[in-house]
Design a protein around this motif. Structure first.
Motif, PDB file in Angstrom:
ATOM      1  N   GLY A   1       0.848  -1.340   0.033  1.00  0.00           N
ATOM      2  CA  GLY A   1       0.122   0.074   0.011  1.00  0.00           C
ATOM      3  C   GLY A   1       0.814   1.281  -0.001  1.00  0.00           C
ATOM      4  N   ILE A   2       2.112   1.107  -0.760  1.00  0.00           N
ATOM      5  CA  ILE A   2       2.924   2.420  -0.527  1.00  0.00           C
ATOM      6  C   ILE A   2       2.197   3.725  -1.227  1.00  0.00           C
ATOM      7  CG2 ILE A   2       5.022   1.009  -0.371  1.00  0.00           C
ATOM      8  CD1 ILE A   2       5.577   1.959  -3.041  1.00  0.00           C
ATOM      9  N   TYR A   3       1.292   3.445  -2.150  1.00  0.00           N
ATOM     10  CA  TYR A   3       0.837   4.624  -2.871  1.00  0.00           C
ATOM     11  C   TYR A   3      -0.728   5.389  -2.215  1.00  0.00           C
ATOM     12  CZ  TYR A   3       4.132   2.862  -6.177  1.00  0.00           C
ATOM     13  OH  TYR A   3       5.223   2.688  -6.688  1.00  0.00           O
ATOM     14  N   ASN A   4      -0.817   4.510  -0.902  1.00  0.00           N
ATOM     15  CA  ASN A   4      -2.198   5.010  -0.395  1.00  0.00           C
ATOM     16  C   ASN A   4      -1.936   6.295   0.265  1.00  0.00           C
ATOM     17  OD1 ASN A   4      -2.876   2.507  -1.177  1.00  0.00           O
ATOM     18  ND2 ASN A   4      -3.361   1.556   0.898  1.00  0.00           N
ATOM     19  N   ALA A   5      -3.057   6.956  -0.142  1.00  0.00           N
ATOM     20  CA  ALA A   5      -3.253   8.299   0.497  1.00  0.00           C
ATOM     21  C   ALA A   5      -3.553   8.296   2.022  1.00  0.00           C
ATOM     22  CB  ALA A   5      -4.106   9.394  -0.106  1.00  0.00           C
ATOM     23  N   SER A   6      -2.892   9.245   2.728  1.00  0.00           N
ATOM     24  CA  SER A   6      -3.145   9.082   4.370  1.00  0.00           C
ATOM     25  C   SER A   6      -4.222  10.063   4.682  1.00  0.00           C
ATOM     26  CB  SER A   6      -1.600   9.263   5.212  1.00  0.00           C
ATOM     27  OG  SER A   6      -2.027   9.660   6.413  1.00  0.00           O
ATOM     28  N   GLU A   7      -5.032   9.524   5.613  1.00  0.00           N
ATOM     29  CA  GLU A   7      -6.065  10.288   6.132  1.00  0.00           C
ATOM     30  C   GLU A   7      -5.481  11.219   7.285  1.00  0.00           C
ATOM     31  OE1 GLU A   7      -8.970  11.199   5.287  1.00  0.00           O
ATOM     32  OE2 GLU A   7      -8.963   9.591   3.569  1.00  0.00           O
ATOM     33  N   PHE A   8      -4.280  10.787   7.621  1.00  0.00           N
ATOM     34  CA  PHE A   8      -3.738  11.401   9.080  1.00  0.00           C
ATOM     35  C   PHE A   8      -2.552  12.200   8.853  1.00  0.00           C
ATOM     36  CE2 PHE A   8      -5.754   7.123   9.780  1.00  0.00           C
ATOM     37  CZ  PHE A   8      -6.845   7.792  10.366  1.00  0.00           C
ATOM     38  N   SER A   9      -2.150  12.051   7.815  1.00  0.00           N
ATOM     39  CA  SER A   9      -0.780  12.729   7.632  1.00  0.00           C
ATOM     40  C   SER A   9      -0.914  14.342   7.623  1.00  0.00           C
ATOM     41  CB  SER A   9      -0.144  12.526   6.065  1.00  0.00           C
ATOM     42  OG  SER A   9       0.771  13.597   5.869  1.00  0.00           O
ATOM     43  N   THR A  10       0.038  15.170   8.294  1.00  0.00           N
ATOM     44  CA  THR A  10      -0.252  16.352   8.423  1.00  0.00           C
ATOM     45  C   THR A  10       0.552  17.104   7.018  1.00  0.00           C
ATOM     46  OG1 THR A  10       1.796  16.662   9.640  1.00  0.00           O
ATOM     47  CG2 THR A  10      -0.168  16.614  10.896  1.00  0.00           C
ATOM     48  N   ALA A  11       0.895  16.325   6.270  1.00  0.00           N
ATOM     49  CA  ALA A  11       1.868  16.938   5.163  1.00  0.00           C
ATOM     50  C   ALA A  11       0.867  17.601   4.097  1.00  0.00           C
ATOM     51  CB  ALA A  11       2.512  15.886   4.335  1.00  0.00           C
ATOM     52  N   GLN A  12       1.164  18.474   3.487  1.00  0.00           N
ATOM     53  CA  GLN A  12       0.205  19.162   2.644  1.00  0.00           C
ATOM     54  C   GLN A  12      -0.304  18.267   1.524  1.00  0.00           C
ATOM     55  OE1 GLN A  12       2.200  22.067   0.150  1.00  0.00           O
ATOM     56  NE2 GLN A  12       0.232  22.490  -1.015  1.00  0.00           N
ATOM     57  N   LYS A  13      -1.830  18.094   1.308  1.00  0.00           N
ATOM     58  CA  LYS A  13      -2.460  17.222   0.426  1.00  0.00           C
ATOM     59  C   LYS A  13      -2.178  17.567  -1.046  1.00  0.00           C
ATOM     60  CE  LYS A  13      -6.073  19.409  -0.973  1.00  0.00           C
ATOM     61  NZ  LYS A  13      -6.848  19.791  -2.312  1.00  0.00           N
TER      62      LYS A  13
END
Ligand code: ANZ
Ligand code: ZN
Length: 792
Positions: free
Chosen positions: A19-31
């Protein structure tokens, strides 16, 4: 040895498992929400055109991920609609089965291209858990008065046996099958997109769409400022209202013409002329709008009646003429042959006077109180005069029509309403959604245009949700544009049972940062989905007024002979064959390399082989350098690689995928020529900048050869180091009217001499041809940094 067939499936499997390309719901990085138009799963499978768009934009998604952004790059299936239904009819297998099969096969194709999609968000518009919400949004539109039924003239495609929206009729022909369309009247569902005309137009200013996309939408919305003038019909109570954008020419009017569909066209005719008029009306209903507009010899029929032009008390003969379109203005026009080419052609055919009322300097003549005025001043003056007299009213018209939303087809979302004898139209309560499409053995469209669902007797008869009495379900279904009007919202929250998507998640991910798709959707899907989004915004269900911050579009991949690929021409290139002959990385890089992204390109097998040889060289030079044990490269090698980091980044983000690849090729040639001075450090950088374009070979070299930590696609995009910037070289930013057009690397001697600099830039970016810019244009120069040409 470079063996793509061994390494590619291996990595594809591992990437998805991990799942290395899955978007993160929790990341604080800019979407960063990156979107490509999802395909419909037809029997033909996906073609190289899909691959071109998906692979190129995949490089963008990968680069952004490497630069630390939290990227969402989702995918799904636009599974309802005609392509799926037609394929099922052709094969005799039910669409519910063929669609599942085609999705499975198309997905295997997409997987084999190594795209970095987040498969956890996959959607299918024909899945009841999805179309429940399509129906739900329809009901919100209905409750807001934006979905209604009306008896209208529709475009009928005799080959697809369906009614088409105006946007689906391209140059008078069916958008899908190319058959000439006819006009019919029928009761239809419509969506009131016209309530949003003004905002759909105005808000284009707030988005970054490629300019020609904006212009197409502006023209399609077609806002016109003008005036409706009333002309009383002599010897009757009837008044004809004509829309004109040029009222200052009205002293030159010599006739009035009504569209055949005009509600008074039959009624108004004098008894002696009625027969002829009716005959003419009947005949013109067979023609398409395009035929009617383009006919050089205009046709028409006199009604035997006259109307009065109040301005000069002239009698204007009234005709019915099919160059007048029902969908424009008031369906009636006042003919001024001296100043309108269509009116002139009509006047020639019917021997009507041609009176010049504006001279060559735009000064009004032969027009009483307007004489001597400049035409725009005269326009204002005559409008005020007409309004004072009560003969006219300032009006804005639009070309945009309400969206015909019902189809008499099986394979679509049922429209969730019933007809009750007592209560009329009653909506299905939310708790009873979705209204599932019933299984029908015979789902072929009927010749009469009656919905196939009308054969589903058990399904049709229901109790009225309101009074409990006998009611019948709506048997029309939604067009294939329904599911795609909001799919980008469902990716954000694909499994939500309580809502089409959670508002907080929408706030996190919307708007789409970059949306790429076909030019053919500019006035269809792109406009429809903007409309739905604005409506949802008004209902406070989504957070913004515009769904897409940026829109780009790719050119078509033509066959090797320069013709559109088609089975009948035998020039179809199947991407599967390319993957099995050369590998996915070769297909990917070739499609980027083939030409400027926005232009059409011709397929070339030789060029694919060339790309494959390039990848062989990448493999060989990397292997040799690592085996040599050399760790550090000489400075000039690092300089070249460093310049390439910067260029690759600019090229990928600027949709110059072709020069990204050609730059890599030059760099690799340079490394090969200087192999003895190249070390591990340079190879590592090379693999990183290759990763967005050719993800498999990069991963293999990264993990296998370099022994770096898995995965190269989670590694940081290398930083461009200033100390390696090529001594004395400047990366000059080039603009036209303040808009970025590209960068050109110039030496210090070139930037020192403005004439030399300008000459170099004009050639390097082909400015003369592309932007009509030459040495004569005014320009603003910021020393060593930027040059901005002013286009006039
Ligand atoms: C008089 C006139 C004089 C017009 C003149 C034009 C030039 P454009 O020109 O594209 O902006 N029109 C109005 N209703 C129509 C209909 N239902 N079907 C076909 N044509 C129609 O479009 C506005 C013009 O289209 C209007 O202005 C009208 O012709 C014509 F020197 O009125 B004009
Ligand atoms: Zn009822």
């Amino acid at each position: 040895m470079y063996l793509p067939h061994e390494i590619e499936p291996k990595w594809q499997k591992k990437w998805v498992e991990d799942g290395i390309y899955n978007a993160s719901e929790f990341s604080t990085a800019q979407k960063s929400y990156i979107l490509v138009e999802f395909p419909y799963p037809s029997g033909e499978r996906l073609h190289v055109g899909h691959a071109r768009s998906y692979c190129s934009i995949d490089a963008v998604a990968r680069l952004k991920r490497m630069r630390g952004l939290n990227v969402m790059y989702p995918f799904g299936w636009d599974a309802f609609g005609l392509p799926a239904e037609n394929y099922a009819i052709k094969t005799g297998i039910h669409p519910s089965i063929t669609v599942a099969q085609n999705i499975k096969k198309s997905k295997a194709q997409v997987m084999s291209w190594g795209l970095s999609f987040d498969w956890g968000r996959e959607i299918n518009t024909a899945d009841p858990s999805y179309y429940k919400w399509t129906q739900w949004i329809f009901l919100q539109l209905y409750n807001a008065g934006l979905a209604y039924r009306d008896e209208i003239a529709v475009n009928w495609c005799p080959s697809c046996k369906t009614n088409l929206a105006n946007e689906e009729v391209i140059a008078g022909k069916c958008e899908r099958c190319g058959h000439v369309t006819e006009r019919r009247t029928q009761k239809q569902w419509l969506l009131k997109i016209t309530a949003y005309s003004e905002r759909l137009l105005d808000d284009l200013a707030s988005v970054d769409y490629r300019n020609d996309i904006k212009i197409q939408q502006i023209n399609w919305i077609g806002k016109k400022d003008g005036v409706n003038i009333d002309y009383p019909v002599i010897d009757s109570d009837v008044v004809l209202t004509c829309f004109t954008t040029r009222p200052e020419t009205n002293f030159g009017a010599s006739f009035i013409a009504l569209a055949p569909e005009h509600h008074l066209a039959k009624i108004i005719a004098d008894a002696d002329y009625k027969g002829e008029v009716e005959k003419y009306i009947k005949a013109s209903m067979k023609k398409s709008e395009l035929e009617r507009q383009e006919a050089k010899t205009k046709t028409g029929v006199f009604t035997g009646r006259y109307a009065l032009n109040g301005l000069n008390n002239k009698r204007l003969p009234i005709y019915v003429a099919d160059y007048v379109l029902h969908s424009v203005g008031t369906s009636a026009t006042v003919g001024v042959p001296a100043h309108d080419i269509r009116d002139f052609e009509f006047a020639c055919a019917f021997d009507l006077p041609v009176i010049k009322v504006v001279d060559d300097d735009n000064v009004v003549i032969n027009s009483d109180f307007l004489n001597g005025l400049n035409d725009s001043i005269a326009r204002e003056k005559v409008i005020s005069f007409l309004e004072e007299k009560g003969w006219g009213k300032r009006t804005i018209t639009y070309h945009l029509r309400d969206w015909i939303f019902s189809r008499q087809h099986y394979w679509g979302e049922p429209i969730p309403v019933v007809y009750c004898e007592k209560c009329g139209i009653v909506t299905i309560p939310e708790k009873d959604l979705p209204v599932e499409l019933p299984y029908l053995e015979n789902y072929k469209p009927s010749k009469t245009g009656e919905s196939p669902l009308s054969k589903a007797k058990d399904w049709i008869n229901v109790k009225c949700p309101h009074c409990g009495g006998e009611a019948k379900r709506e048997t029309d279904t939604m067009p294939n544009w329904a599911g795609s009007s909001w799919y980008f919202l469902r990716y954000i929250d694909p499994n939500n049972d309580n809502n089409f998507a959670d508002f907080k998640k929408l706030q996190k991910w919307m708007p789409v940062d970059w949306y790429n798709g076909g030019m053919e959707h500019t006035t269809l899907h792109l406009l429809y989905s903007r409309f739905w989004y604005k409506f949802l915004y008004d209902k406070k269900l989504v957070p913004h007024t515009e769904p897409y911050a940026k829109r780009t579009s790719h050119g078509v991949v033509l066959g090797p002979n320069g013709k559109k690929m088609s089975k009948s021409k035998g020039n179809v290139i199947n991407p599967d064959d390319i993957v099995s002959s050369y590998g996915a990385d070769s297909l990917r890089l070739y499609l980027m390399f083939a030409g400027p992204f926005e232009l059409n390109v011709l397929w070339s097998n030789e060029a694919v082989m060339g790309v494959r040889r390039f990848l062989n060289r990448v493999w060989d030079v990397s292997t040799k350098v690592i085996e040599s044990g050399r760790t550090t490269s000489e400075d000039d090698i690092l300089q070249v690689i460093n310049a390439e980091i910067k260029k690759s980044e600019d090229d990928i983000l600027g949709t110059k995928f072709n020069t990204y690849v050609s730059g890599l090729m030059e760099t690799v040639n340079f490394l090969i020529e200087n192999e003895g001075r190249v070390g591990r450090d340079a190879i590592k950088l090379l693999i990183l900048i290759l990763a967005p374009g050719a993800p498999h070979i990069s991963e293999e070299l990264w993990c296998g050869l370099l022994g770096e930590e898995y995965s190269v696609h989670k590694a940081k995009w290398p930083k461009y180091e200033d100390k390696y910037s090529l001594a004395g070289d400047f990366n000059i930013i080039v603009q036209v009217d303040g808009k970025f057009k590209g960068t050109v690397i110039c030496s210090s001697s070139e930037v020192g001499d403005e004439d030399v600099l300008v000459k170099k830039i004009l050639t390097a970016l082909n400015m003369r041809e592309k932007y009509n810019i030459n040495e004569e244009n005014k320009r603003i120069v910021i020393e060593n940094k930027l040059i901005n040409f002013i286009s006039r």
